[in-house]
Design an enzyme around this catalytic site. Structure first.
Site, PDB file in Angstrom:
ATOM      1  N   SER A   1       4.326  -0.674  -5.804  1.00  0.00           N
ATOM      2  CA  SER A   1       3.942  -1.774  -6.698  1.00  0.00           C
ATOM      3  C   SER A   1       4.257  -3.155  -6.165  1.00  0.00           C
ATOM      4  O   SER A   1       4.799  -4.000  -6.876  1.00  0.00           O
ATOM      5  CB  SER A   1       4.615  -1.625  -8.060  1.00  0.00           C
ATOM      6  OG  SER A   1       4.164  -0.487  -8.644  1.00  0.00           O
ATOM      7  N   SER A   2       3.891  -3.388  -4.921  1.00  0.00           N
ATOM      8  CA  SER A   2       4.100  -4.732  -4.391  1.00  0.00           C
ATOM      9  C   SER A   2       3.263  -5.747  -5.169  1.00  0.00           C
ATOM     10  O   SER A   2       3.707  -6.866  -5.415  1.00  0.00           O
ATOM     11  CB  SER A   2       3.755  -4.778  -2.902  1.00  0.00           C
ATOM     12  OG  SER A   2       2.453  -4.300  -2.675  1.00  0.00           O
TER      13      SER A   2
ATOM     14  N   GLY B   1       2.497   2.356  -2.648  1.00  0.00           N
ATOM     15  CA  GLY B   1       2.645   2.866  -4.015  1.00  0.00           C
ATOM     16  C   GLY B   1       3.954   2.440  -4.653  1.00  0.00           C
ATOM     17  O   GLY B   1       4.419   3.047  -5.610  1.00  0.00           O
TER      18      GLY B   1
ATOM     19  N   GLY C   1       0.805  -1.227   0.000  1.00  0.00           N
ATOM     20  CA  GLY C   1       0.000   0.000   0.000  1.00  0.00           C
ATOM     21  C   GLY C   1       0.831   1.266   0.000  1.00  0.00           C
ATOM     22  O   GLY C   1       0.313   2.352   0.243  1.00  0.00           O
TER      23      GLY C   1
ATOM     24  N   ASP D   1       4.062  -0.611 -14.015  1.00  0.00           N
ATOM     25  CA  ASP D   1       4.588  -1.268 -12.815  1.00  0.00           C
ATOM     26  C   ASP D   1       5.172  -2.641 -13.127  1.00  0.00           C
ATOM     27  O   ASP D   1       6.269  -2.994 -12.688  1.00  0.00           O
ATOM     28  CB  ASP D   1       3.484  -1.405 -11.756  1.00  0.00           C
ATOM     29  CG  ASP D   1       2.945  -0.053 -11.328  1.00  0.00           C
ATOM     30  OD1 ASP D   1       3.512   0.974 -11.748  1.00  0.00           O
ATOM     31  OD2 ASP D   1       1.938  -0.015 -10.590  1.00  0.00           O
TER      32      ASP D   1
END
Ligand code: GAF
Length: 390
Positions: free
Chosen positions: A123-124, A121, A119, A169
């Site tokens: 790009s997990s 940002g 969460g 991403d």
């Protein structure tokens, strides 16, 4: 080390050793936000925070998944894969895409671990998708090329996470290169590696530690608003296919008259593409001061015209605006929380973080987390030697 942790967890969970381990990184994006799904340009890079998966084949047709972080298991038959609202959905989405595209996969064990903050940002989710598709491609010898793996990962996000993301991403996670940013043309998918030479400055990520619940629904709405703008321009310019082909003049003539919100969204995207092209030239010429100024302009556009920022992100950008040690700062990624990306003079980083943590706490009551990002390689296999601890 995460590689030791994941292989230990794998052995405990699945009672088998020597899995194939794949690492896939999170990403930063220097400039070019919300341009990817408008066929524009982006300038991302893979970082030293990554997701790891460890996999082996099974004799049955089942998927046995384990998350080290959540200490949870998820088991499903290959024939019964559905989206879920847990961490497993990104893995399942990839398996589903492989099956739908006719690739022959069997059952597998998979353990998931990593240090990409969720969460934030960074790009997990794209990193999980890329790690999974890369690992399954190896495990089942599917011979899928990297670009196709990126598309599979992106489609998994659309179908199983419900976010109609662009390609940035997954592309950055898969194609990242140590010490380089990638200038990607999201229309042709042509790309160029540009050295990230910051002359004594570093990429510092400041995590607001918030993720507002609007983020995915508003993301999808922005996409639709851009498409609406294109449709109105197209009525007069049939050759126009996306905001990539649209000028401010066209927007003034054909969109401003129809809807001010759609107009502001489209105006932001058209200007952001221009900013990226100029900013990338400036990076190549070593003029990072100018690039930094453009990052501030991007934030202004994202906050006022595209309206994907939030109070917490705005506070962090505002707090560094007049700081001589910070060349540029802006919110990064989809928005509504997560991190700001800052170009900060190396010697000033520690003091700046200390100061901002106080300012942020006073203004929001929240903790600030900071990372200095190193630029790393994209998705790759971790060799036995790297993770062996004997
Ligand atoms: C998210 C999406 F996944 C990307 O595709 C991109 O659109 C980004 O938001 C905004 O630039 O990270």
């Amino acid at each position: 080390m995460i590689t030791n942790r994941i292989t230990n967890a794998f052995a405990t969970q699945f009672d088998t050793s020597d899995p194939l381990v794949v690492r896939s990184p999170g990403r930063v994006n220097i400039i070019g936000e919300h341009t990817d799904y408008n066929e524009g340009f982006v300038l991302p890079a893979a970082i030293d925070k990554a997701i790891y998966v460890a996999v082996t084949k099974r004799d049955d047709e089942k998927l046995h998944l384990h998350s080290v972080d959540f200490n949870q298991n998820y088991v499903v038959a290959l024939t019964d894969i559905q989206p879920t609202d847990s961490w497993a959905t990104y893995i399942l989405g990839v398996a589903d895409q492989l099956i739908k595209r006719g690739h022959s996969i069997g059952g597998f064990n998979l353990a998931l671990d990593g240090d990409v903050p969720i969460g934030a940002g960074l790009s997990s989710s794209a990193a999980v998708e890329c790690a999974t598709v890369f690992a399954l491609n190896e495990l089942f010898a599917l011979s899928i090329d990297k670009m196709e793996m990126v598309r599979i990962a992106q489609k998994a996000e659309h179908t199983f996470a419900g976010v109609m993301c662009g390609i940035m991403d997954q592309f950055a996670s898969m194609f990242g290169k140590k010490d380089y940013v990638i200038k990607l043309d999201c229309r042709s998918l042509e790309y160029e590696y540009v050295p990230l030479k910051l002359q004594g400055y570093k990429v510092v990520l400041l995590n607001t530690n918030v993720k507002h619940s609007l983020s995915s629904s508003e993301y999808n709405t922005r996409r639709q608003e851009c498409e609406q703008g294109v449709a109105w321009v197209k009525e007069h310019h049939p050759d126009v296919k996306s905001l990539r082909d649209v000028t401010l003049e066209m927007l003034n003539q054909h969109v401003a008259t129809k809807d001010q919100i759609v107009y502001r969204r489209c105006k932001y995207v058209v200007k952001e593409n221009e900013r990226l092209l100029k900013g990338c030239e400036e990076l190549q010429q070593g003029n990072i001061k100018a690039l930094g100024e453009r990052m501030f302009q991007t934030h202004e556009g994202l906050s006022k015209d595209y309206e994907v920022s939030c109070k917490e992100l705005d506070i962090l950008v505002e707090a560094v605006k007049d700081n001589a040690d910070v060349l540029g700062a802006r919110m990064m990624g989809g928005g509504f929380g997560g991190c700001t990306i800052n170009l900060v003079k190396e010697e000033a980083i520690e003091a700046l973080i200390e100061k901002l943590a106080k300012v942020y706490k006073e203004a929001t009551g929240l903790e600030l987390t900071a990372y200095v990002a190193q630029i790393e390689n994209g998705t790759e296999t971790v060799t036995q030697k790297e993770y062996s601890h004997v």
